[in-house]
Design a protein around this motif. Structure first.
Motif, PDB file in Angstrom:
ATOM      1  N   SER A  44     -67.234 -20.344  86.816  1.00  0.00           N
ATOM      2  CA  SER A  44     -66.860 -20.711  87.949  1.00  0.00           C
ATOM      3  C   SER A  44     -66.755 -19.452  88.829  1.00  0.00           C
ATOM      4  CB  SER A  44     -65.769 -21.701  87.989  1.00  0.00           C
ATOM      5  OG  SER A  44     -65.095 -21.882  89.316  1.00  0.00           O
ATOM      6  N   TYR A  45     -67.228 -19.276  89.832  1.00  0.00           N
ATOM      7  CA  TYR A  45     -66.871 -17.802  90.492  1.00  0.00           C
ATOM      8  C   TYR A  45     -65.525 -17.809  91.155  1.00  0.00           C
ATOM      9  CZ  TYR A  45     -71.623 -16.327  90.090  1.00  0.00           C
ATOM     10  OH  TYR A  45     -73.021 -15.979  89.551  1.00  0.00           O
ATOM     11  N   LYS A  46     -64.811 -19.008  91.315  1.00  0.00           N
ATOM     12  CA  LYS A  46     -63.374 -18.868  91.772  1.00  0.00           C
ATOM     13  C   LYS A  46     -62.716 -18.204  90.634  1.00  0.00           C
ATOM     14  CE  LYS A  46     -62.022 -23.311  90.013  1.00  0.00           C
ATOM     15  NZ  LYS A  46     -61.108 -24.668  90.240  1.00  0.00           N
ATOM     16  N   TRP A  47     -62.717 -18.372  89.452  1.00  0.00           N
ATOM     17  CA  TRP A  47     -62.036 -17.661  88.488  1.00  0.00           C
ATOM     18  C   TRP A  47     -62.515 -16.080  88.475  1.00  0.00           C
ATOM     19  CZ3 TRP A  47     -58.002 -19.379  86.929  1.00  0.00           C
ATOM     20  CH2 TRP A  47     -57.694 -21.031  86.790  1.00  0.00           C
ATOM     21  N   LEU A  48     -63.797 -15.838  88.734  1.00  0.00           N
ATOM     22  CA  LEU A  48     -64.280 -14.490  88.687  1.00  0.00           C
ATOM     23  C   LEU A  48     -63.628 -13.558  89.883  1.00  0.00           C
ATOM     24  CD1 LEU A  48     -66.184 -12.461  87.087  1.00  0.00           C
ATOM     25  CD2 LEU A  48     -67.903 -13.123  88.625  1.00  0.00           C
ATOM     26  N   ALA A  49     -63.772 -14.279  91.248  1.00  0.00           N
ATOM     27  CA  ALA A  49     -62.889 -13.745  92.244  1.00  0.00           C
ATOM     28  C   ALA A  49     -61.643 -13.470  92.100  1.00  0.00           C
ATOM     29  CB  ALA A  49     -63.501 -14.340  93.522  1.00  0.00           C
ATOM     30  N   GLY A  50     -60.966 -14.388  91.543  1.00  0.00           N
ATOM     31  CA  GLY A  50     -59.368 -14.432  91.128  1.00  0.00           C
ATOM     32  C   GLY A  50     -59.284 -13.270  90.017  1.00  0.00           C
ATOM     33  N   ALA A  51     -60.000 -13.246  89.257  1.00  0.00           N
ATOM     34  CA  ALA A  51     -59.961 -11.974  88.331  1.00  0.00           C
ATOM     35  C   ALA A  51     -59.958 -10.437  88.899  1.00  0.00           C
ATOM     36  CB  ALA A  51     -60.852 -11.805  87.163  1.00  0.00           C
ATOM     37  N   GLY A  52     -61.037 -10.459  89.760  1.00  0.00           N
ATOM     38  CA  GLY A  52     -61.058  -9.241  90.617  1.00  0.00           C
ATOM     39  C   GLY A  52     -59.996  -8.907  91.405  1.00  0.00           C
ATOM     40  N   LEU A  53     -59.372  -9.860  92.103  1.00  0.00           N
ATOM     41  CA  LEU A  53     -58.462  -9.716  93.155  1.00  0.00           C
ATOM     42  C   LEU A  53     -57.151  -9.501  92.298  1.00  0.00           C
ATOM     43  CD1 LEU A  53     -57.729 -10.260  96.127  1.00  0.00           C
ATOM     44  CD2 LEU A  53     -56.853 -12.571  95.458  1.00  0.00           C
ATOM     45  N   LEU A  54     -57.154  -9.973  91.068  1.00  0.00           N
ATOM     46  CA  LEU A  54     -55.936  -9.696  90.469  1.00  0.00           C
ATOM     47  C   LEU A  54     -55.979  -8.322  89.822  1.00  0.00           C
ATOM     48  CD1 LEU A  54     -55.433 -13.269  88.682  1.00  0.00           C
ATOM     49  CD2 LEU A  54     -53.647 -11.997  90.113  1.00  0.00           C
ATOM     50  N   LEU A  55     -57.050  -7.804  89.363  1.00  0.00           N
ATOM     51  CA  LEU A  55     -57.031  -6.422  89.000  1.00  0.00           C
ATOM     52  C   LEU A  55     -56.676  -5.488  89.854  1.00  0.00           C
ATOM     53  CD1 LEU A  55     -57.834  -4.240  86.505  1.00  0.00           C
ATOM     54  CD2 LEU A  55     -60.427  -4.518  87.502  1.00  0.00           C
ATOM     55  N   GLY A  56     -57.277  -5.658  91.163  1.00  0.00           N
ATOM     56  CA  GLY A  56     -56.968  -4.917  92.307  1.00  0.00           C
ATOM     57  C   GLY A  56     -55.558  -4.841  92.578  1.00  0.00           C
ATOM     58  N   LEU A  57     -54.888  -6.092  92.365  1.00  0.00           N
ATOM     59  CA  LEU A  57     -53.170  -6.126  92.676  1.00  0.00           C
ATOM     60  C   LEU A  57     -52.626  -5.261  91.660  1.00  0.00           C
ATOM     61  CD1 LEU A  57     -52.882  -9.817  93.736  1.00  0.00           C
ATOM     62  CD2 LEU A  57     -52.778  -7.804  95.350  1.00  0.00           C
ATOM     63  N   SER A  58     -53.178  -5.511  90.378  1.00  0.00           N
ATOM     64  CA  SER A  58     -52.433  -4.883  89.269  1.00  0.00           C
ATOM     65  C   SER A  58     -52.690  -3.295  89.505  1.00  0.00           C
ATOM     66  CB  SER A  58     -53.269  -5.138  87.993  1.00  0.00           C
ATOM     67  OG  SER A  58     -53.330  -6.420  87.709  1.00  0.00           O
ATOM     68  N   ALA A  59     -54.000  -2.608  89.989  1.00  0.00           N
ATOM     69  CA  ALA A  59     -54.347  -1.427  90.246  1.00  0.00           C
ATOM     70  C   ALA A  59     -53.206  -0.759  91.225  1.00  0.00           C
ATOM     71  CB  ALA A  59     -55.611  -1.097  90.614  1.00  0.00           C
ATOM     72  N   ILE A  60     -53.028  -1.609  92.345  1.00  0.00           N
ATOM     73  CA  ILE A  60     -51.843  -1.170  93.340  1.00  0.00           C
ATOM     74  C   ILE A  60     -50.641  -0.818  92.713  1.00  0.00           C
ATOM     75  CG2 ILE A  60     -50.564  -1.978  95.502  1.00  0.00           C
ATOM     76  CD1 ILE A  60     -53.206  -3.418  96.089  1.00  0.00           C
ATOM     77  N   THR A  61     -50.070  -1.665  91.683  1.00  0.00           N
ATOM     78  CA  THR A  61     -48.920  -1.656  90.979  1.00  0.00           C
ATOM     79  C   THR A  61     -48.952  -0.585  89.984  1.00  0.00           C
ATOM     80  OG1 THR A  61     -48.638  -4.128  91.132  1.00  0.00           O
ATOM     81  CG2 THR A  61     -47.260  -2.995  89.796  1.00  0.00           C
ATOM     82  N   ARG A  62     -49.965  -0.419  89.334  1.00  0.00           N
ATOM     83  CA  ARG A  62     -49.920   0.592  88.309  1.00  0.00           C
ATOM     84  C   ARG A  62     -51.592   1.071  88.284  1.00  0.00           C
ATOM     85  NH1 ARG A  62     -46.808   4.012  86.254  1.00  0.00           N
ATOM     86  NH2 ARG A  62     -45.384   2.500  85.339  1.00  0.00           N
TER      87      ARG A  62
END
Length: 664
Positions: A44-62
């Motif tokens: 499901s692409y919603k999970w894939l998009a969510g994973a990408g968004l969360l990696l971006g947020l993680s990268a902002i943090t660290r």
């Protein structure tokens, strides 16, 4: 079992209350991985998009977590073995776009605020320099302070004071790559050392004293300790994790995702520099494999399948040796000057007596720590041990002669010495002792010129600090150096003209300079035909000008002139309270504030500052009454809101059963 291990993992509990990034990084990275695994299961692409968004947020943090992006893209691509090439490429594209969607707002913010194209943070170059330069061993152990600032602002010499953050980062990268190119063998040794440090069971905390917390927090003593040769918990998690990776069957996409994250994150830390909190985000990813190994080994022992235990147990033993033997020097992580920072904590709560005791202990252990000697000197001065304090600050200057704030503060101490000697000379003259009076005048002249010299040195050390120029101008005023006073005030006006926080003081300085240049002499003339109230307000403005530059005698003189003209001027009494409070004369300051309030019940400054005096002296109910009145006058004032909130916290702490002060 993995869940319980995470819930009772000592370092996680420690950092949960430290308000540092690991807490948020762990949360976001686990969510990102969960979403990625959901994609593998559901497509499901919603999970894939969510994973990408969360990696971006993680990268902002660290930021270093972004290195997992290419691994995730590769896993996404190879996991789809049935779709055509277009669909196989679409999934990585969705993931990548989602990562960018999270990061781009930060990039835009950086450009708007700094005028510099920085995707996330410009700290990468400096962190790379810390972990890989010729001085990496020394830099890794640095505490925030003079030496840290010296390293962080080293690019100024080549780039100037107006360089952009990205230029700073490139400067550090270029310096480091130049060192690596010239010393490839030495750099590889550093990488090998950091690899060993990453996997060591010891918690590496150069910017805090973990043992200090363990001694005071029972739960940490239970959850973080040394059991013989083993460092608990990481020294046990590591060998179990390695054994679990070996036992995990089949080697499916989940295995590769977990292993890939741990491996890439480890590499991203090793490429920079290693600390306990930097590696903490891999622990939750290691725990499921470690728990599986523990369950499997126990089950095999119960079934007496000892032959099958041979390889996993061998891996466990090898991992235990690897994680619990100090293969690399870890002393850099055990040099935290705890007594010094405990002393600074006491200073924050205005407990100079206990602060002084901690400073004295710290100085014995770290006599060459410039900030420590400076802060100890300031504490001594607040305890009326003035000359001892100056000796400590002079010792700090000797240790760090290029530190602007030490030179500036020492200059202010010399100015105070000048005021003391000048007042003594006046008293001696009045008593008719002309010989001693002349000697006191000579010493006073030396003190004020020493103060000016310190500010000149501070200017050379930090030309960007406009407050040094301001204070320098007023010191020249004290010394009777009229030309110097005018010149420095002009320099301040020019340097601070485009700084919003200095706008008020630039305007006042321009008015004062205009009057000063119209009539010779240090004190500017008053407007002709002005009413007593107008003249008093001019004296008040001059007093504010002098208070900011810590020329308290001149400020007091101006306020006294204002009160001679208008004795019932509330504003003058309130400002006199400020002046007396800055001089440590809190009893007299209290009387001045009360007088101001009697004349003007809506004197916001008086209510707030009087409440501060009551709060700091333990008269909480009186403090609360004045903060409440101040908020009635200015309901949206953020400073008063903050002060009142801190008072309520103090009152709650004082009345709690554990404080032993219930009912006070």
């Amino acid at each position: 079992i993995a869940g319980f291990a995470a819930a009772f993992y000592g370092p996680m509990i420690h950092y949960d209350v430290a308000l540092l990034r690991p807490v948020l990084v762990i949360f976001l990275a686990l969510l990102m991985t969960l979403a990625l695994l959901k994609w593998f299961d559901t497509r499901s692409y919603k999970w894939l998009a969510g994973a990408g968004l969360l990696l971006g947020l993680s990268a902002i943090t660290r930021e270093n977590i972004l290195l997992f992006g290419p691994v995730a893209v590769a896993l996404i691509f190879v996991s789809d073995r049935q779709s055509g090439i277009i669909k196989k490429l679409a999934a990585p594209a969705v993931f990548t776009i989602a990562v960018a969607v999270a990061i781009i707002p930060v990039t835009i913010r950086n450009y708007v605020v700094e005028g510099d194209l920085v995707p996330v943070s410009p700290q990468g170059g400096m962190n790379f320099f810390i972990g890989n330069s010729a001085r990496s061993e020394q830099l890794t152990a640095l505490q925030p302070g003079i030496d840290w600032d010296r390293m962080a602002f080293a690019p100024r010499g080549d780039l100037g004071y107006d360089a952009k953050p990205s230029e700073y980062s490139r400067w550090f990268f270029n310096k480091t790559f130049k060192y690596i190119a010239g010393h490839p063998g030495g750099w590889l040794k550093k990488i090998a050392k950091k690899f060993a440090l990453f996997w060591t069971g010891e918690e590496l905390t150069p910017n805090t004293d973990l043992e200090w917390f363990r001694d005071r927090i029972p739960v940490l003593r239970v959850l973080m300790f040394r059991a013989g040769p083993l460092f608990v918990p990481f020294g046990i998690v590591v060998p179990l994790f390695f054994a679990g990776l070996f036992l995990w069957r089949p080697r499916n996409i989940r295995w590769w995702t977990i292993t890939g994250f741990v491996g890439v994150y480890m590499l991203s830390v090793v490429l920079f520099h290693v600390r306990s909190r930097y590696r903490l985000p891999v622990v939750p990813f290691m725990l499921p494999a470690a728990a599986y190994a523990a369950v499997w080994i126990v089950a095999e022992i119960k079934e007496k399948q000892f032959r099958r235990l041979a390889i996993p147990v061998a891996i466990f033993v090898a991992g235990a040796v690897f994680a619990n033997v100090r293969w690399a020097d870890t002393t850099f992580a055990r040099g935290y000057p705890t007594d010094y920072f405990v002393a600074k904590a006491y200073v924050k709560i205005h407990d100079d007596k206990n602060a002084n005791a901690q400073f004295a202990k710290a100085v014995k252990e770290y006599p060459d720590y410039a900030e420590l000697r400076h802060d100890y000197g300031q504490a001594l001065i607040r305890l009326d041990r003035f000359h001892e304090g100056i000796i400590e600050i002079e010792a700090a200057r000797a240790l760090a002669p290029d530190c602007a704030f030490i030179r500036k503060n020492l200059g202010q101490m010399y100015r105070r010495e000048y005021e003391r000697l000048d007042a003594a000379a006046t008293q001696l003259e009045q008593a008719g002792d002309t010989e001693k009076a002349a000697e006191a005048r000579r010493q006073a002249s030396e003190a004020i010129r020493a103060a000016v010299a310190e500010h000149e040195a501070a200017e050379r050390a930090d030309p960007t600090d406009v407050t040094i120029l301001y204070d320098h101008a007023l010191l020249c005023d004290e010394a009777g150096m009229s030309d110097c006073f005018k010149r420095k005030l002009r320099e301040f006006i020019t340097a601070a003209a485009d700084r919003p926080e200095e706008k008020e003081w630039v305007t006042r300085s321009e008015r004062l300079l205009a009057q000063q240049e119209a009539t010779p002499g240090i004190s500017p003339p008053l407007t002709k035909n002005a009413s007593p109230e107008q003249q008093a307000l001019q004296h008040i403005e001059k007093a504010q000008f002098y208070i900011r530059g810590r020329s308290y005698r001149k400020a007091k003189s101006e306020l006294e002139k204002a009160l001679e003209l208008v004795p019932q001027l509330s504003q003058a009494h309130a400002l006199m309270g400020n002046l007396l409070k800055k001089q440590g004369k809190t009893d007299e300051a209290e009387k001045a504030y009360l007088k101001a309030i009697a004349l003007d019940p809506d004197s916001l400054l008086s209510h707030n500052n009087l409440a501060n005096i009551y709060r700091d002296s333990g008269r909480y109910e009186q403090a609360l009454a004045h903060y409440t009145k101040a908020l009635e006058i200015a309901p949206d004032n953020p400073v008063i809101k903050k002060n009142r909130m801190r008072l309520i916290e103090k009152m709650q702490a004082a009345s709690s059963p554990r404080s032993g002060k219930a009912g006070q």
